[in-house]
Design an enzyme around this catalytic site. Structure first.
Site, PDB file in Angstrom:
ATOM      1  CE  LYS A  35      31.199  29.376  26.897  1.00  0.00           C
ATOM      2  NZ  LYS A  35      30.866  30.690  27.418  1.00  0.00           N
ATOM      3  CB  ALA A 125      25.980  35.763  18.402  1.00  0.00           C
ATOM      4  N   GLY A 127      26.600  33.360  23.597  1.00  0.00           N
ATOM      5  CA  GLY A 127      27.484  33.201  24.758  1.00  0.00           C
ATOM      6  C   GLY A 127      27.593  31.769  25.231  1.00  0.00           C
ATOM      7  CG  ASP A 165      34.734  29.748  25.012  1.00  0.00           C
ATOM      8  OD1 ASP A 165      35.384  29.846  26.064  1.00  0.00           O
ATOM      9  OD2 ASP A 165      33.873  30.575  24.651  1.00  0.00           O
TER      10      ASP A 165
HETATM   11  O1  C5P Z   1      38.625  32.778  21.228  1.00  0.00           O
HETATM   12  P1  C5P Z   1      37.469  33.375  20.513  1.00  0.00           P
HETATM   13  O2  C5P Z   1      37.738  33.577  19.048  1.00  0.00           O
HETATM   14  O3  C5P Z   1      36.174  32.698  20.783  1.00  0.00           O
HETATM   15  O4  C5P Z   1      37.314  34.856  21.126  1.00  0.00           O
HETATM   16  C1  C5P Z   1      36.584  35.856  20.467  1.00  0.00           C
HETATM   17  C2  C5P Z   1      37.011  37.215  20.975  1.00  0.00           C
HETATM   18  O5  C5P Z   1      36.597  37.390  22.334  1.00  0.00           O
HETATM   19  C3  C5P Z   1      38.503  37.455  21.001  1.00  0.00           C
HETATM   20  O6  C5P Z   1      38.972  37.874  19.746  1.00  0.00           O
HETATM   21  C4  C5P Z   1      38.633  38.544  22.052  1.00  0.00           C
HETATM   22  O7  C5P Z   1      38.297  39.803  21.520  1.00  0.00           O
HETATM   23  C5  C5P Z   1      37.539  38.169  23.057  1.00  0.00           C
HETATM   24  N1  C5P Z   1      38.091  37.368  24.174  1.00  0.00           N
HETATM   25  C6  C5P Z   1      38.874  38.004  25.111  1.00  0.00           C
HETATM   26  N2  C5P Z   1      39.417  37.270  26.140  1.00  0.00           N
HETATM   27  C7  C5P Z   1      39.187  35.939  26.249  1.00  0.00           C
HETATM   28  C8  C5P Z   1      38.370  35.261  25.308  1.00  0.00           C
HETATM   29  C9  C5P Z   1      37.831  36.025  24.263  1.00  0.00           C
HETATM   30  O8  C5P Z   1      39.106  39.228  25.047  1.00  0.00           O
HETATM   31  N3  C5P Z   1      39.741  35.276  27.259  1.00  0.00           N
END
Ligand code: C5P
Length: 328
Positions: A35, A125, A127, A165
């Site tokens: 994405k 990593a 994005g 995500d």
């Molecule tokens: O959800 P995911 O594990 O992919 O997110 C990784 C990190 O990215 C989270 O632990 C958080 O630190 C940051 N994040 C955030 N706000 C979001 C999505 C991700 O701060 N809406």
């Protein structure tokens, strides 16, 4: 699998295996897209450690493939190949393994096992939610392999528990995301977007980029209010107006990612000055995406970006494409 998620209870229940279906599959394969965020607005940090988001996702034609094969006695194993595979863990720290474990636990079926094989094309990593994509594909593949009585609503609920995500990787297409990015509303997206992706020779961990944004905002005394989704961008998505779409691309994480990886700045500015309709950092970086008016413009831009320092590789992709899908 239930044929639809409509009207089904969204909480998985123990022991919920379908019976009487002559499926008996021993191998299931799923293809799942990367994405990008056409718009990524970041609001305040929430008590749960996530930031409030207003975002527009688009799924791109850069796919990982997950194959699961039935194993006896509840044995689970994970095997990765392709893009950056050797750098990833293969135990429950990997979101794909976490997905299989969560699914099995939610349905009270510890006796079910699988060999999970992932062929990676989505950068690590970068994005582009590669780990989330693998988790979404593993949920779907194992649900079918194990013949669980589940549907889209239950899988989406489990997906949201795995990461912000993951639900979008199941859904695909183009969608609005609110909350942590996991409250989704599908959007009609006319036209086809041609993208050039400049892959970085380094990865940026998502949590570090969000933390850098908090530091930058703190230093500027900026109040982190959440800007709503841009009306012009939504109209551009709905009408297929690629010029307006290119002009509306925006990512609040860009300054934070550049503060950690300064080489991204010349990549973004070169792409934007070299005829792209617009350029944007993918999620938390470090991939940069450029929207092009045509395939031929995309080819020219790809060649130029490939020569820049810090650019490991260049890929071309189009969007939108569907989310995680079974393949034969
Ligand atoms: O959800 P995911 O594990 O992919 O997110 C990784 C990190 O990215 C989270 O632990 C958080 O630190 C940051 N994040 C955030 N706000 C979001 C999505 C991700 O701060 N809406």
């Amino acid at each position: 699998m239930s044929p639809t998620g409509g009207g089904v209870e969204a909480t998985p229940s123990a022991g919920a295996r379908r019976s009487g279906l002559p499926l008996d599959l021993e191998v299931v394969r799923v293809k799942v897209p990367a994405k990008i965020n056409l718009e990524l607005r970041v609001g305040p940090l929430r008590p749960d450690g996530y930031h409030e988001l207003a975002t527009v996702f688009q799924a791109l034609s850069l796919f990982d493939e997950v194959q699961v094969t039935l194993l006896p006695e509840g044995r689970l194993s994970l095997h990765l190949e392709g893009e950056g595979a050797q750098t990833l863990p293969t135990d429950e720290r990997n979101l794909a393994m976490a997905a299989a474990l969560l699914l099995r636990e939610s349905y009270g079926t510890p006796e079910l096992g699988a060999r999970i094989e992932i062929a990676k094309s989505i950068p690590i990593a970068g994005g582009m939610a590669g780990g989330s994509a693998d988790a979404a594909a593993t949920l779907l593949a194992c649900a079918v392999l194990w013949d669980l009585d589940t549907g889209p609503a239950e899988l989406t609920e489990l997906a949201a528990r795995l990461g912000a995500d993951v639900p979008f990787a199941l859904l695909g297409g183009t969608a609005l995301g609110r909350g942590r990015g996991d409250e989704l509303v599908p959007l009609i997206n006319r036209g086809r977007c041609h993208w050039v992706l400049a892959l970085s020779d380094r990865g940026l961990p998502t949590a570090q980029v969000f933390a850098a944004l908090d530091r930058l905002r703190g230093a500027q005394g900026a109040e982190p209010a959440l800007a709503g989704t841009n009306e012009a961008l939504l109209n551009a998505v709905a009408s297929g107006d690629l010029e307006a779409l290119g002009a509306g691309l925006v990512n609040d994480l860009e300054p934070a990612a550049i503060s950690l990886a300064p080489e991204l700045e010349p990549v973004l500015s070169t792409g934007r000055r070299s005829g792209a309709l617009g350029g944007v950092l993918c999620g938390s970086g470090a991939t940069c995406a450029f929207l092009c008016a045509s395939e031929s413009q995309a080819a020219t831009l790809a060649a130029r970006l490939a020569r820049l320092p810090g650019v490991r590789a260049v890929r071309r992709a189009h969007g939108p494409v569907p989310g995680a899908r079974l393949i034969s």
